[in-house]
Design a protein around this motif. Sequence first.
Motif, PDB file in Angstrom:
ATOM      1  N   ALA A  85      -7.200 -27.218  32.603  1.00  0.00           N
ATOM      2  CA  ALA A  85      -8.009 -26.607  31.540  1.00  0.00           C
ATOM      3  C   ALA A  85      -7.565 -27.080  30.154  1.00  0.00           C
ATOM      4  N   VAL A  86      -6.274 -27.370  30.012  1.00  0.00           N
ATOM      5  CA  VAL A  86      -5.732 -27.927  28.768  1.00  0.00           C
ATOM      6  C   VAL A  86      -4.753 -29.033  29.118  1.00  0.00           C
ATOM      7  N   ARG A  87      -4.449 -29.842  28.122  1.00  0.00           N
ATOM      8  CA  ARG A  87      -3.459 -30.906  28.292  1.00  0.00           C
ATOM      9  C   ARG A  87      -2.400 -30.781  27.206  1.00  0.00           C
ATOM     10  N   ARG A  88      -1.236 -31.309  27.487  1.00  0.00           N
ATOM     11  CA  ARG A  88      -0.173 -31.305  26.483  1.00  0.00           C
ATOM     12  C   ARG A  88      -0.689 -31.965  25.206  1.00  0.00           C
ATOM     13  N   GLY A  89      -0.383 -31.352  24.085  1.00  0.00           N
ATOM     14  CA  GLY A  89      -0.867 -31.838  22.805  1.00  0.00           C
ATOM     15  C   GLY A  89      -2.095 -31.110  22.296  1.00  0.00           C
TER      16      GLY A  89
ATOM     17  N   ARG B 125       7.463 -24.807  24.455  1.00  0.00           N
ATOM     18  CA  ARG B 125       7.969 -25.146  25.792  1.00  0.00           C
ATOM     19  C   ARG B 125       7.149 -26.249  26.443  1.00  0.00           C
ATOM     20  N   HIS B 126       5.825 -26.210  26.245  1.00  0.00           N
ATOM     21  CA  HIS B 126       4.947 -27.118  26.981  1.00  0.00           C
ATOM     22  C   HIS B 126       4.328 -28.211  26.105  1.00  0.00           C
ATOM     23  N   GLY B 127       4.808 -28.368  24.873  1.00  0.00           N
ATOM     24  CA  GLY B 127       4.322 -29.451  24.035  1.00  0.00           C
ATOM     25  C   GLY B 127       2.901 -29.276  23.544  1.00  0.00           C
ATOM     26  N   MET B 128       2.551 -28.047  23.173  1.00  0.00           N
ATOM     27  CA  MET B 128       1.207 -27.756  22.677  1.00  0.00           C
ATOM     28  C   MET B 128       1.279 -27.372  21.199  1.00  0.00           C
ATOM     29  N   HIS B 129       0.136 -27.423  20.530  1.00  0.00           N
ATOM     30  CA  HIS B 129       0.026 -26.905  19.172  1.00  0.00           C
ATOM     31  C   HIS B 129      -0.434 -25.449  19.241  1.00  0.00           C
TER      32      HIS B 129
ATOM     33  N   THR C 238       0.142  -6.951   9.547  1.00  0.00           N
ATOM     34  CA  THR C 238       1.457  -6.381   9.846  1.00  0.00           C
ATOM     35  C   THR C 238       2.514  -7.425  10.198  1.00  0.00           C
ATOM     36  N   VAL C 239       2.143  -8.701  10.329  1.00  0.00           N
ATOM     37  CA  VAL C 239       3.125  -9.752  10.624  1.00  0.00           C
ATOM     38  C   VAL C 239       4.112  -9.838   9.462  1.00  0.00           C
ATOM     39  N   ASP C 240       5.406  -9.679   9.759  1.00  0.00           N
ATOM     40  CA  ASP C 240       6.401  -9.599   8.692  1.00  0.00           C
ATOM     41  C   ASP C 240       7.000 -10.962   8.344  1.00  0.00           C
ATOM     42  N   HIS C 241       7.853 -10.947   7.321  1.00  0.00           N
ATOM     43  CA  HIS C 241       8.451 -12.177   6.802  1.00  0.00           C
ATOM     44  C   HIS C 241       9.274 -12.898   7.868  1.00  0.00           C
ATOM     45  N   THR C 242      10.016 -12.143   8.650  1.00  0.00           N
ATOM     46  CA  THR C 242      10.862 -12.754   9.681  1.00  0.00           C
ATOM     47  C   THR C 242      10.025 -13.538  10.681  1.00  0.00           C
ATOM     48  N   LEU C 243       8.940 -12.924  11.165  1.00  0.00           N
ATOM     49  CA  LEU C 243       8.087 -13.598  12.140  1.00  0.00           C
ATOM     50  C   LEU C 243       7.362 -14.780  11.499  1.00  0.00           C
ATOM     51  N   ARG C 244       6.892 -14.620  10.279  1.00  0.00           N
ATOM     52  CA  ARG C 244       6.230 -15.734   9.604  1.00  0.00           C
ATOM     53  C   ARG C 244       7.155 -16.945   9.523  1.00  0.00           C
ATOM     54  N   THR C 245       8.425 -16.687   9.214  1.00  0.00           N
ATOM     55  CA  THR C 245       9.391 -17.779   9.097  1.00  0.00           C
ATOM     56  C   THR C 245       9.641 -18.436  10.446  1.00  0.00           C
ATOM     57  N   GLN C 246       9.799 -17.629  11.491  1.00  0.00           N
ATOM     58  CA  GLN C 246      10.011 -18.178  12.829  1.00  0.00           C
ATOM     59  C   GLN C 246       8.831 -19.038  13.266  1.00  0.00           C
ATOM     60  N   LEU C 247       7.622 -18.562  13.044  1.00  0.00           N
ATOM     61  CA  LEU C 247       6.434 -19.313  13.437  1.00  0.00           C
ATOM     62  C   LEU C 247       6.360 -20.648  12.693  1.00  0.00           C
ATOM     63  N   ALA C 248       6.711 -20.616  11.404  1.00  0.00           N
ATOM     64  CA  ALA C 248       6.673 -21.845  10.614  1.00  0.00           C
ATOM     65  C   ALA C 248       7.655 -22.875  11.149  1.00  0.00           C
ATOM     66  N   VAL C 249       8.869 -22.450  11.457  1.00  0.00           N
ATOM     67  CA  VAL C 249       9.888 -23.368  11.953  1.00  0.00           C
ATOM     68  C   VAL C 249       9.510 -23.896  13.336  1.00  0.00           C
ATOM     69  N   LEU C 250       8.858 -23.062  14.150  1.00  0.00           N
ATOM     70  CA  LEU C 250       8.424 -23.491  15.484  1.00  0.00           C
ATOM     71  C   LEU C 250       7.219 -24.422  15.431  1.00  0.00           C
ATOM     72  N   GLY C 251       6.651 -24.596  14.241  1.00  0.00           N
ATOM     73  CA  GLY C 251       5.531 -25.514  14.096  1.00  0.00           C
ATOM     74  C   GLY C 251       4.171 -24.892  14.312  1.00  0.00           C
ATOM     75  N   ALA C 252       4.117 -23.571  14.420  1.00  0.00           N
ATOM     76  CA  ALA C 252       2.839 -22.890  14.621  1.00  0.00           C
ATOM     77  C   ALA C 252       2.106 -22.733  13.289  1.00  0.00           C
ATOM     78  N   THR C 253       0.781 -22.765  13.348  1.00  0.00           N
ATOM     79  CA  THR C 253      -0.047 -22.487  12.178  1.00  0.00           C
ATOM     80  C   THR C 253      -0.395 -21.006  12.174  1.00  0.00           C
ATOM     81  N   LEU C 254      -0.104 -20.328  11.075  1.00  0.00           N
ATOM     82  CA  LEU C 254      -0.403 -18.898  10.961  1.00  0.00           C
ATOM     83  C   LEU C 254      -1.393 -18.674   9.826  1.00  0.00           C
ATOM     84  N   GLU C 255      -2.505 -18.044  10.148  1.00  0.00           N
ATOM     85  CA  GLU C 255      -3.424 -17.524   9.137  1.00  0.00           C
ATOM     86  C   GLU C 255      -3.295 -16.019   9.161  1.00  0.00           C
ATOM     87  N   GLN C 256      -2.761 -15.448   8.108  1.00  0.00           N
ATOM     88  CA  GLN C 256      -2.537 -14.005   8.096  1.00  0.00           C
ATOM     89  C   GLN C 256      -3.619 -13.302   7.287  1.00  0.00           C
ATOM     90  N   MET C 257      -4.129 -12.206   7.840  1.00  0.00           N
ATOM     91  CA  MET C 257      -5.146 -11.432   7.157  1.00  0.00           C
ATOM     92  C   MET C 257      -4.595 -10.840   5.861  1.00  0.00           C
TER      93      MET C 257
END
Length: 336
Positions: free
Chosen positions: A46-50, A71-75, A83-102
């Motif tokens: 259903a999906v591929r790495r990347g 873990r699986h090489g996905m974006h 309610t997403v706090d500063h700590t989680l925002r920072t972790q997501l950024a370092v992990l390479g995730a894109t966050l759009e916060q309301m």
Amino acid sequence: MDQHIAEAIGRPDLIRLDERLVCLRFETMKVVSALAAVRHLIDTGAVRRGDTLLDSSSGIYAYALALACHRHGMHCHIVGSTTVDHTLRTQLAVLGATLEQMEPCDDLKLDQKRRVERVHEILAAHPHYHWMRQYHDDIHYLGYRAIADRVRAETGTDRLTVVGGVGSGASTGALTRYLRAADDGPTDVELVGVQPYGSLTFGAQHTSDPDIIIAGIGSSIPFENVCHELYDTLHWISFDAALSGTVDLLRRHAVFAGLSTGAAYLAAHHEHGRTPDRTVLFIAPDTGHRYIDTVYTRHREARPLTQLTPREITDQTELALPWSRMPWNRARTRAA
């Protein structure tokens, strides 16, 4: 040996707090469902790495999906709650995730609705993204099979009561489904769901709790992967009552957990008192770190659990704060 930190984080602890009262404690519970779901999507093609995986989250699932993608090489693309706090925002950024916060919003029902609307906008612009549909797809049940096997081995399924937040149904519902499907004979597993006031899932949308910040266990939109017929009993618990449960759990048992855990513990404590011959297992989905300012600094406001008793009701029209309890009896009726 684990091959990725997500595998270690997703492995829960089973802690006996009292005679026949057990805590299933996760560091971050939804890692279990996110890892299994992403692995299944890759295995089935259903999906591929990347590829980019997309979803909405109030916090826990965002971190879980980011770890699974790492873990699986996905974006990973998350539309996050206010309610997403500063700590989680920072972790997501370092992990390479894109966050759009309301944008900040006092109404968490509106926050949830806006997040889902934004997901649809993103999909329209990027149709190749894969929407994980944590609120709708029972693929998120898969990861709880191994958890159920462990619970069965350590507590058995004879006179077992499972208690926890309903949420999207992929924790309490999945765990109970697998526990009831034992191959070694009949089981006696009851399921007690915990909801906040205002949640649509079991028909409490006409109520409200001005202090609610436990959006992760309730819903303002229909959740299609909640199997209503799995639940025997429902508890609706207010912020104040959940705060008392959260503080008591740390004070009495040294378990540092979040607000939804406090609500589940309060309900489990009550069910344990009603049926002391049953083993009551409650789910603690995350740690208490992001609740320091909103819950733990207010520990002096916590009431002794002996002063808290649920209002016994037979219909949602009788719901009243701070705590109501109603038999559901595995009814298939879905809240409108």
